[in-house]
Design an enzyme around this catalytic site. Structure first.
Site, PDB file in Angstrom:
ATOM      1  N   VAL A  88      42.444  -1.334 -10.850  1.00  0.00           N
ATOM      2  CA  VAL A  88      43.346  -0.669  -9.909  1.00  0.00           C
ATOM      3  C   VAL A  88      43.061  -1.077  -8.463  1.00  0.00           C
ATOM      4  O   VAL A  88      42.035  -1.664  -8.154  1.00  0.00           O
ATOM      5  CB  VAL A  88      43.248   0.864 -10.065  1.00  0.00           C
ATOM      6  CG1 VAL A  88      43.669   1.273 -11.462  1.00  0.00           C
ATOM      7  CG2 VAL A  88      41.830   1.362  -9.789  1.00  0.00           C
ATOM      8  N   GLU A  89      44.019  -0.722  -7.581  1.00  0.00           N
ATOM      9  CA  GLU A  89      43.962  -1.062  -6.142  1.00  0.00           C
ATOM     10  C   GLU A  89      43.753  -2.556  -5.918  1.00  0.00           C
ATOM     11  O   GLU A  89      42.998  -2.978  -5.040  1.00  0.00           O
ATOM     12  CB  GLU A  89      42.877  -0.241  -5.429  1.00  0.00           C
ATOM     13  CG  GLU A  89      43.264   1.211  -5.236  1.00  0.00           C
ATOM     14  CD  GLU A  89      42.367   1.940  -4.257  1.00  0.00           C
ATOM     15  OE1 GLU A  89      41.563   1.275  -3.556  1.00  0.00           O
ATOM     16  OE2 GLU A  89      42.449   3.170  -4.183  1.00  0.00           O
ATOM     17  N   GLY A  90      44.422  -3.351  -6.708  1.00  0.00           N
ATOM     18  CA  GLY A  90      44.288  -4.803  -6.620  1.00  0.00           C
ATOM     19  C   GLY A  90      43.300  -5.290  -7.655  1.00  0.00           C
ATOM     20  O   GLY A  90      42.095  -5.078  -7.507  1.00  0.00           O
TER      21      GLY A  90
END
Length: 754
Positions: free
Chosen positions: A427-429
């Protein structure tokens, strides 16, 4: 000459092609210490002068009060069975305004620092990663943060107090089946139309997935492409990526379905909308922010990546270190604690050293965010490396615990961490993207003193700017070459450092590493030009070099900030030696794979050979690793500081392990006396637990000493037990019925080898 060179470079495509999405991402945030590390000549005195923050008293009080209260109220085993946080816990979260940690007090929140939010996320995660995620999302990249940054006054007054008290539960919907990091691929659409009241409205259609809190959200932050056929907003037909606030009780909104993220019980799922109508005033920041959605998201991520996931990952490493160290000290094989075996010492050393380094990274970076920085590259370094290190640390702890780590149940101290580790990676990249494109791609262009200007000049055919940037680039490269050669020949000994002798050599080698990074970044950009963007293996290694320069410096900064504690020297030395060896490994990979005409064979041959003969670092020695491993196995202040921030409840599985460790340490002199008696023939050679009668009869132990050893032995047996269940319990029929079997931890053992 400059005009001819400019035209030649334009024809050759030396400047990489960039989408508008990439340009926005590149411009997000600001430059912090990454600029020093890319410069090739970092100012150590200024860098060591960067603040290393501490929590305020009211923040400590919240950690010791409401956070502990919530942790005690949650039963992780029950949560795992029901997949739902109990209502009493939700009530506590709302009462103590856990969803408004960063919201200013004027709007009903706490106004806590990034450091405090990080500590809160971490402590909650030490009780349950799922609990931490439920609190983290409303306080991380999402509606509240974006409202604070760009929201209209009406939006702030209406939504922020409701978010702070939990009256509104938010989520943010960006990812789609066909779009993740590439915002240009987003298919969710909004169309502007004029309502019956004459005001502009949006008609929205979307299909999102992987959205944490979506199944229970009351307020949806939505990213979509906005079209305005009649230009009612005055921004043309194709307005661009836009973010809006959508109440989930509106007609056409579909929520409630759930994903199952590796069995972890936090609400995550898809959300869809068909023909959902909201006023144009629901655009985040109002109509003026229409079309600026991607920019506001990237600006938020440039700071947010440094707080949330690194907090969870850091506490994950500290938890793994404390658990593995305690278990290695109380688990016996062949008559000895398994922590005495060097094969077990090796992962313990990694756990201890990386726990020290990770906490340094977390605190130091949060300090920068609290001072107003949005260090986009440093944030990406923290997110990527923290989650990767946590994944490795979890596996190390699993190896040490053996069978006790693979049998699920209330006593298992690692299974939830094992399941959670890949989630942070994703997540988040996603980490592959973060490493190969963001850390070095953005770092090289944003942090390099001339590269961005040079590429923009080429792209825009700007001759005066091109001339200045090219001359600056050449000067910079020549200086980096000179520094690399001098530092390489002297191993950095000519570098002046602002610190004491204990860590001075590590500072000098970091300056040497920075010069090497600057030189080879220049060469790679010159040789590959725009094609460097597609060489993810090479840019990934550059990212590793930059990452470990920062992480190593953070550990050195911590040592100085904490008053150069002599007892922590093994920890900071291990962290620095490990960091330098990772930088060395990255450069060896760069040199071995530098495919380029003319200079390629030179780099892959003599330069690689010389780099291996004259390394930046070789890694921590076995002796140093042994010292770190022993720190984890001794109860006391140093172990507590190294693994601070964990929630430990008496009677819990971790509390039971801690009690066994304490009693084992307290009775170590008595056990040593019994072993000496066996060694000199006064007692027969048998396990200490089985010879207490003879020891007391021979006056080697008195009655009190015997009872103490019996208590310690019983505590160890209790600590290494694992759960077993009836078949009905495993199926969840009538609830699990854990039964602790004393010998079930013998299934596998780190020392026994299976």
């Amino acid at each position: 000459m400059f005009r001819l060179l400019l035209r030649t470079l334009r024809r050759q495509g030396i400047a990489p092609a960039m989408s508008a999405t990439e340009r926005t991402a590149l411009a997000a945030g600001d430059v912090w210490l990454d600029g020093d590390l890319f410069s090739g000549r970092p100012d150590l005195r200024r860098m060591q002068g960067e603040p290393y923050p501490e929590l305020m008293e009211r923040e400590r009080a919240f950690l010791d009060g409401p956070v502990v209260e919530v942790c005690r109220a949650l039963d992780p085993d029950q949560l795992g069975r029901t997949k739902e946080i109990p209502q009493p816990v939700w009530a506590l979260l709302r009462r103590h305004r856990f969803f408004g940690l960063g919201i200013p007090t004027d709007f009903g929140g706490h106004g806590f620092s990034a450091l405090a939010q990080s500590a809160i996320f971490g402590k909650l995660a030490s009780r349950s990663p799922s609990l931490s995620s439920v609190v983290l999302i409303p306080n991380s990249v999402g509606p509240a943060e974006l409202l604070l940054e760009v929201g209209t006054e009406d939006q702030k007054r209406h939504y922020l107090p409701r978010l702070a008290t939990g009256e509104e539960i938010p989520c943010f919907a960006l990812t789609e089946p066909e779009a993740g990091s590439d915002a240009a691929s987003i298919r969710s659409r909004g169309e502007v139309f004029r309502g019956d009241d004459g005001a502009p409205y949006l008609r929205l259609d979307w299909d999102k997935r992987y959205i944490t809190l979506a199944p229970i959200a009351t307020l949806l932050g939505l990213a979509f492409r906005l079209e305005d056929p009649k230009s009612l907003l005055g921004k043309g037909c194709d307005v661009g990526l836009t973010c809006a606030l959508v109440p989930t009780d509106l007609p056409g909104v579909d929520i409630g379905r759930r994903h199952d993220p590796l069995g972890l019980p936090f609400p995550n799922g898809p959300t869809r909308g068909r023909g959902v109508v909201v006023p144009a005033s629901q655009i985040l920041g109002g109509v003026k922010q229409a079309g600026h959605g991607w920019q506001m998201l990237m600006d938020a991520l440039s700071g947010g990546r440094a707080i949330s996931l690194p907090a969870q990952a850091t506490v994950g490493v500290k938890h793994a270190a404390r658990v593995a160290g305690g278990y290695a000290a109380v688990r016996r094989q062949f008559g000895l604690p398994v922590g005495r075996f060097q094969g077990v010492e090796e992962p313990l050393a990694r756990l201890g050293g990386l726990a020290y380094l990770m906490e340094a990274m977390r605190v130091f970076t949060c300090g920068a965010v609290d001072r107003g920085h949005r260090p986009a590259v440093i944030s990406a370094i923290c997110k990527y490396n923290a989650t990767e290190i946590c994944r490795r640390a979890t596996l190390d702890a699993m190896d040490v615990l053996g069978g006790a780590a693979i049998c699920r149940g209330p006593r298992n101290l690692m299974s939830e961490s094992y399941a959670a580790a890949p989630i942070g990676i994703t997540v988040e990249g996603a980490n592959i993207l973060t490493r190969t494109l963001i850390v070095f791609g953005q770092g090289a262009l944003r942090c390099h003193p001339h590269a961005h200007d040079l590429l923009e000049a080429i792209r825009n055919d700007d001759l005066p700017r091109f001339r200045r940037a090219l001359l600056g680039q050449i000067t910079h490269a020549v200086g980096s070459l000179a520094r690399t050669v001098i530092h390489g020949l002297t191993r950095g000994r000519l570098v002046r450092t602002p610190v004491g002798s204990a860590t001075a050599r590590y500072h000098r080698r970091l300056v040497w590493a920075s010069a090497r990074l600057a030189l080879w970044s220049d060469l790679a950009m010159a040789v590959y030009g725009g094609g460097l963007k597609l060489r993810g293996k090479l840019t990934g290694r550059f990212a590793d070099a930059l990452s470990w320069c920062y992480l190593t410096f953070a550990a050195l900064r911590r040592f100085e900030a904490e008053g150069r504690r002599q007892e922590d020297l093994p920890l900071v030395r291990w962290a620095a030696e490990h960091g330098l060896s990772q930088i060395q490994e990255a450069f060896e990979g760069i040199f071995a794979n530098f495919e380029a005409p003319l200079i390629g064979p030179l780099v892959r041959g003599p330069i690689l050979w010389w780099a291996r003969l004259n390394p930046l670092g070789k890694g921590p020695s076995d002796r140093l690793g042994g010292q770190v491993a022993q720190l984890l196995q001794r109860p006391g202040d140093q172990r507590d500081r190294l693994t601070s921030g964990l929630f430990i409840e008496e009677g819990s599985a971790l509390g039971t392990l801690e009690r066994a460790l304490r009693l084992t340490a307290e009775t170590a002199p008595l056990e040593a006396e019994v072993r000496r008696a066996m060694g000199d023939g006064r007692l027969p050679r048998r396990p200490v637990d089985g010879i207490l009668d003879e020891a007391e009869a021979a006056a080697i132990l008195d009655a009190e000493g015997r009872r103490a050893l019996e208590r310690a032995a019983a505590a160890r047996r209790e600590a290494v037990r694992v759960d077993d269940f009836s078949l009905e319990g495993l199926r969840g029929e009538g609830g699990p019925e854990p039964k602790q079997t004393p010998d079930s931890s013998d299934i596998t053992d780190a020392a026994a080898g299976g």
